[in-house]
Design an enzyme around this catalytic site. Sequence first.
Site, PDB file in Angstrom:
ATOM      1  N   GLU A   1      -4.431   0.261   2.390  1.00  0.00           N
ATOM      2  CA  GLU A   1      -4.827  -0.999   3.014  1.00  0.00           C
ATOM      3  C   GLU A   1      -5.874  -0.747   4.084  1.00  0.00           C
ATOM      4  O   GLU A   1      -6.808  -1.512   4.262  1.00  0.00           O
ATOM      5  CB  GLU A   1      -3.602  -1.685   3.622  1.00  0.00           C
ATOM      6  CG  GLU A   1      -3.832  -3.132   4.043  1.00  0.00           C
ATOM      7  CD  GLU A   1      -4.270  -3.280   5.483  1.00  0.00           C
ATOM      8  OE1 GLU A   1      -4.783  -4.342   5.827  1.00  0.00           O
ATOM      9  OE2 GLU A   1      -4.092  -2.325   6.258  1.00  0.00           O
ATOM     10  N   GLU A   2      -5.750   0.352   4.808  1.00  0.00           N
ATOM     11  CA  GLU A   2      -6.645   0.660   5.922  1.00  0.00           C
ATOM     12  C   GLU A   2      -7.994   1.144   5.415  1.00  0.00           C
ATOM     13  O   GLU A   2      -8.099   2.108   4.677  1.00  0.00           O
ATOM     14  CB  GLU A   2      -6.034   1.739   6.821  1.00  0.00           C
ATOM     15  CG  GLU A   2      -6.829   2.016   8.088  1.00  0.00           C
ATOM     16  CD  GLU A   2      -6.743   0.865   9.068  1.00  0.00           C
ATOM     17  OE1 GLU A   2      -7.609   0.783   9.938  1.00  0.00           O
ATOM     18  OE2 GLU A   2      -5.822   0.058   8.955  1.00  0.00           O
TER      19      GLU A   2
ATOM     20  N   ASP B   1       0.080   4.350   1.168  1.00  0.00           N
ATOM     21  CA  ASP B   1      -0.138   5.347   2.213  1.00  0.00           C
ATOM     22  C   ASP B   1       0.682   4.949   3.436  1.00  0.00           C
ATOM     23  O   ASP B   1       1.197   3.827   3.530  1.00  0.00           O
ATOM     24  CB  ASP B   1      -1.620   5.455   2.566  1.00  0.00           C
ATOM     25  CG  ASP B   1      -2.187   4.150   3.117  1.00  0.00           C
ATOM     26  OD1 ASP B   1      -1.676   3.061   2.754  1.00  0.00           O
ATOM     27  OD2 ASP B   1      -3.146   4.195   3.913  1.00  0.00           O
TER      28      ASP B   1
ATOM     29  N   ASP C   1       6.770   0.018   6.544  1.00  0.00           N
ATOM     30  CA  ASP C   1       5.340  -0.097   6.218  1.00  0.00           C
ATOM     31  C   ASP C   1       4.880   1.133   5.454  1.00  0.00           C
ATOM     32  O   ASP C   1       4.576   2.151   6.063  1.00  0.00           O
ATOM     33  CB  ASP C   1       4.530  -0.283   7.504  1.00  0.00           C
ATOM     34  CG  ASP C   1       3.047  -0.430   7.251  1.00  0.00           C
ATOM     35  OD1 ASP C   1       2.677  -1.101   6.269  1.00  0.00           O
ATOM     36  OD2 ASP C   1       2.252   0.142   8.028  1.00  0.00           O
TER      37      ASP C   1
ATOM     38  N   HIS D   1       0.836  -1.207   0.000  1.00  0.00           N
ATOM     39  CA  HIS D   1       0.000   0.000   0.000  1.00  0.00           C
ATOM     40  C   HIS D   1       0.868   1.254   0.000  1.00  0.00           C
ATOM     41  O   HIS D   1       1.975   1.275   0.540  1.00  0.00           O
ATOM     42  CB  HIS D   1      -0.985   0.003   1.170  1.00  0.00           C
ATOM     43  CG  HIS D   1      -0.355  -0.127   2.519  1.00  0.00           C
ATOM     44  ND1 HIS D   1      -0.004   0.961   3.289  1.00  0.00           N
ATOM     45  CD2 HIS D   1      -0.044  -1.224   3.254  1.00  0.00           C
ATOM     46  CE1 HIS D   1       0.503   0.540   4.434  1.00  0.00           C
ATOM     47  NE2 HIS D   1       0.496  -0.775   4.438  1.00  0.00           N
TER      48      HIS D   1
ATOM     49  N   HIS E   1       4.853   1.109  12.360  1.00  0.00           N
ATOM     50  CA  HIS E   1       3.988   2.193  12.853  1.00  0.00           C
ATOM     51  C   HIS E   1       4.648   2.975  13.992  1.00  0.00           C
ATOM     52  O   HIS E   1       3.955   3.714  14.710  1.00  0.00           O
ATOM     53  CB  HIS E   1       2.634   1.653  13.345  1.00  0.00           C
ATOM     54  CG  HIS E   1       1.724   1.197  12.245  1.00  0.00           C
ATOM     55  ND1 HIS E   1       0.375   0.989  12.427  1.00  0.00           N
ATOM     56  CD2 HIS E   1       1.962   0.911  10.949  1.00  0.00           C
ATOM     57  CE1 HIS E   1      -0.167   0.587  11.284  1.00  0.00           C
ATOM     58  NE2 HIS E   1       0.795   0.530  10.378  1.00  0.00           N
TER      59      HIS E   1
END
Length: 429
Positions: free
Chosen positions: A162-163, A98, A128, A96, A401
Site C-alpha cells: 500500500e505504501e 507488507d 495491519d 496489503h 504500526h
Amino acid sequence: MADVKQILGDLNKDSFVALMKKVIGESKYVQNNPPDLIPEEDRIVKHVLDILNPFSNKNGGPLIINHIAYTPNRGNLIVEYPGTDPKKVVSFVGMHMDVVPANPDQWAFDPFSLSVDGDKLKGRGTTDCLGHVALVTELMKSLAETKIKLKSTVIAIFIASEENASIQGIGVDALDKDGWFDNLKQGPLFWIDTADKQPCIGTGGVIPWKLEVFGKGFHSGLPNKAINALELGMEALKEIQTRFYRDFPPHPKEQVYKFEAPSTMKPTQWFYPGGGNNQIPGECTISGDVSVSDVLKKLQEYVDDLNANIEQLDTRGPVSKYVLPDENIRGSMSISFDEAYSGVACDLNSLGYKVLSKATEEVVGYVEPYSITGSLPLIRDLQDRGYDVQTTGYGIMDTYHADNEYCLLFDMSQGYQVFASIIAQLEDY
C-alpha cells in the site's frame, strides 16, 4: 438476503487462525523499509494460494485466480468469484501483504510468529494488514466451498504494497494501468485497511517536508564561537509550528466527518552528521509531515521570514546565538517537500456506504464512523476516477504500526459477518 448470510455462515476460526500462523510467520520477510528491508510479498501469496488454488477454475472450482507480479517476489493476487449478472460487482481491496518494521527487542513477545492469548492474536501484521489478508482469504474460500449462487461477482485484490505503490509500480497503480480495476466501477469497492470495526469515512492529506538547518560547528568548550544547528532547528521549528496552528485552525467539517485530530505539522525524524559529545554540530535536518494540502506556500513564507530575521529567534543561554558578526556568518535554513498525498472524504450517500453502515449496525450493534489524518493516498486516486470507495477494517487502532501489535479473533469474526451482510444486501439492488 438471509439465505446468503445463512449459507456463508460464520468465520471458520480454526482455519483462520491456522492461516494467520503461516502469514505472521512470514512477517519478518515482508517488512517494508527500503533500502534495508525489501518485502517479499510472494511469501504471503503462497499461503493464500495454498488455501484457494484447490477451488480455482483450473482445478474444477469456481474461482478465477491471477497472480500478477511486476517485480520479482513482489506479486499481487486477484481472486474472482463470478456472479450471474455481469453488471454487478462488489470488491474487497487494499489488503496489503507488507508490514512496517518491528524491533524484537522492544516487544513483549516475538513479533514474527503468531501468539494466541485467549481472544488475542498477537504479532506484526495482525492488525495491519496480514490479518485482513487471512480474513478475506477465508471469505473467498467460503464462497467457493458453498458454491452459492450470486448476482454480483465478488472480487478480492490482495496488493503487494500500500505504501508508495504508485512510485514502486508494483501494486494498485500498476494493476489499474493494466485494466485489472476496470470492472470494479460497477459496484462498491471496500478498502480493507483500517481498524476498530467502523466505517472510516475520511483521511487527511499528507505532505512530507524536510527542514535543513545550517549553522557553524565548533568545540563545545567554546560555544560562543558556534552557531548550534540543533538549537537553531529546535527554535525555528517551534516558531514554524506556532505560525502553522495560528494560520490553519480546525476546519468546521472536521466535526461532520468525526476526525480524531485536526490538521497538524510535526517532526518525525532528526538527522545530523554525527560526532563526539564535545562537538557542536554545524548542520542538521528535521523531517516530518503536514496534513494540509494548500500549506506549501505558507511554510516557505515562514522559512523565508525566519532567515531574514534570524536574530529575533529565541536563544538558549547567554552565549547561544544564530549570527556571528565578526565572521559574517548567519544561521539559515531551507525547506523542501516530497510528493503530496491527497486525503479523501468518502461519499456518505453512495450505495457502498449505505450497505457498509447497515452491515456494521447489524453485526457490531452500532455505527460510529470516524476519520483519521493518516493518509491512504491510493483510495483518493480511485475515488477521483469514479469508484465508490469505502474503507473499514477489523484490527485494533491502538496497535496500528505499534509495538506489541495484536487483533481480536472476535473482531475478525465480526468482520467476516459484515462482509457476508454486504454481499447479501447487494443481491437486492
